[in-house]
Design an enzyme around this catalytic site. Structure first.
Site, PDB file in Angstrom:
ATOM      1  CB  THR A 168      -0.893  -0.012   1.254  1.00 24.74           C
ATOM      2  OG1 THR A 168      -1.885  -1.016   1.104  1.00 24.74           O
ATOM      3  CG2 THR A 168      -1.585   1.321   1.491  1.00 24.74           C
ATOM      4  N   GLY A 190     -10.875  -3.027   2.773  1.00 20.55           N
ATOM      5  CA  GLY A 190      -9.961  -2.922   3.900  1.00 20.55           C
ATOM      6  C   GLY A 190     -10.002  -1.561   4.566  1.00 20.55           C
TER       7      GLY A 190
END
Length: 310
Positions: free
Chosen positions: A171, A201
């Site tokens: 990420t 998420g």
């Protein structure tokens, strides 16, 4: 105040072979964001530019190179927040666009809402002129290998990093303060390798993956998404700073607290309203870089800070 930007490229078990690509990517991204700040852009322009850079880089789990769900598809999500008025924009379940972070910014600026997902986000993106790309154009060979490894070995994925044994992509996020003292944060991801179709998420959740408040500071997080969202990691750091802790101590306490409570790892980058930097991760490694006082500082190991001229 003098503008500052910090970026991260994901926390996890990053292998030695991946380190140079991570370093190159975060340094390119932080310079792209800083250039915006130096050429009249605000903090929102800066964090978007930094994240867009990493969404093009297969060394990261965002845009091209995103990890795959169980059906072998890319499903991305992103969020962006403006600390002046706490306005935010987020998208999830994005499949056919190169830059989810730019769509999230349009949600912030061009809608009365904060969060769009799935087909609604797709229709909005098309309405705003974003070009669709073939879904397969977002899939890297590393992402395919990581999913095959997951399906064949049943690896227990604890972070968003791709192939467990090799520690792949991660990420991405950025936090910036502009010359007017305004703070912005942006975070973008492809999620967790081998996730269920439709899984969402922490990254698009304000308070989990992203938070910005001009009165306190800004945070972008990375790591095990289900744990980050349960712990509201970004907002936990903000509240610790509101209580008087400096950026580094607050970041460290919150990340350690989340890992102790939920037995999964994470990382976070933080800027206080005064420009103080906080960096901590409970995973093996996390790539990061920031620009301050005309130097680029960067690292990936615990207690490591390298530097080079801007």
């Amino acid at each position: 105040m003098k503008p500052i930007i910090i970026v991260h490229g994901g926390a996890g078990d990053i292998s030695e072979s991946r380190i140079q690509g991570k370093f190159d990517g975060v340094k390119v991204a932080v310079r792209a964001g800083y250039e915006k700040l130096m050429n009249g852009g605000n903090a929102l322009d800066s964090v978007e530019a930094a994240v867009v850079s990493m969404e093009l880089d297969e060394n990261f789990n965002a845009g091209y190179g995103s990890v795959l769900n169980l059906n072998g598809e890319v499903e991305m999500e992103a969020s962006i927040m403006w600390g002046q008025d706490l306005n935010s924009g987020a998208v999830t379940l994005i499949k056919e666009f190169q830059h989810p972070i730019s769509i999230a910014r349009k949600v912030l600026t061009d809608t009365p809402h904060s969060f769009l997902g799935g087909n609604g986000a797709k229709l909005f993106a098309l309405e705003k002129g974003f070009q669709q790309v073939p879904p397969e154009s977002l899939i890297s060979e590393s992402a395919k290998e990581a999913l095959n490894d997951f399906l064949n070995k049943g690896d227990d994925q604890r972070t968003e990093i791709g192939k467990k044994d090799e520690g792949g992509v991660g990420t991405v996020g950025a936090v910036a303060i502009d010359a007017d003292g305004h703070i912005a944060v942006a975070t973008s991801t492809g999620g967790i390798n081998g996730k269920m179709v439709g899984r969402i998420g922490d990254t698009p959740l304000i308070g989990g993956g992203t938070y910005a408040d001009d009165n306190v500071g800004g945070i972008s997080t990375t790591g095990h998404g289900e744990s980050i969202l349960k712990y509201c990691l970004a907002h936990t750091i903000i509240k610790l700073m509101e209580g008087g802790l400096d950026a580094d101590t607050a970041t460290r306490q919150a990340v350690i607290g989340m890992t102790a409570r939920l037995n999964n790892t994470a990382g976070a980058i933080t800027l206080s309203k005064n420009g103080d930097v906080g960096i901590h991760f409970s995973s093996k490694r996390m790539a990061w870089a920031y620009v301050k006082n005309d130097k680029v500082y960067y690292g990936i190991e615990h207690d490591q800070t390298l530097e080079e001229p801007l």
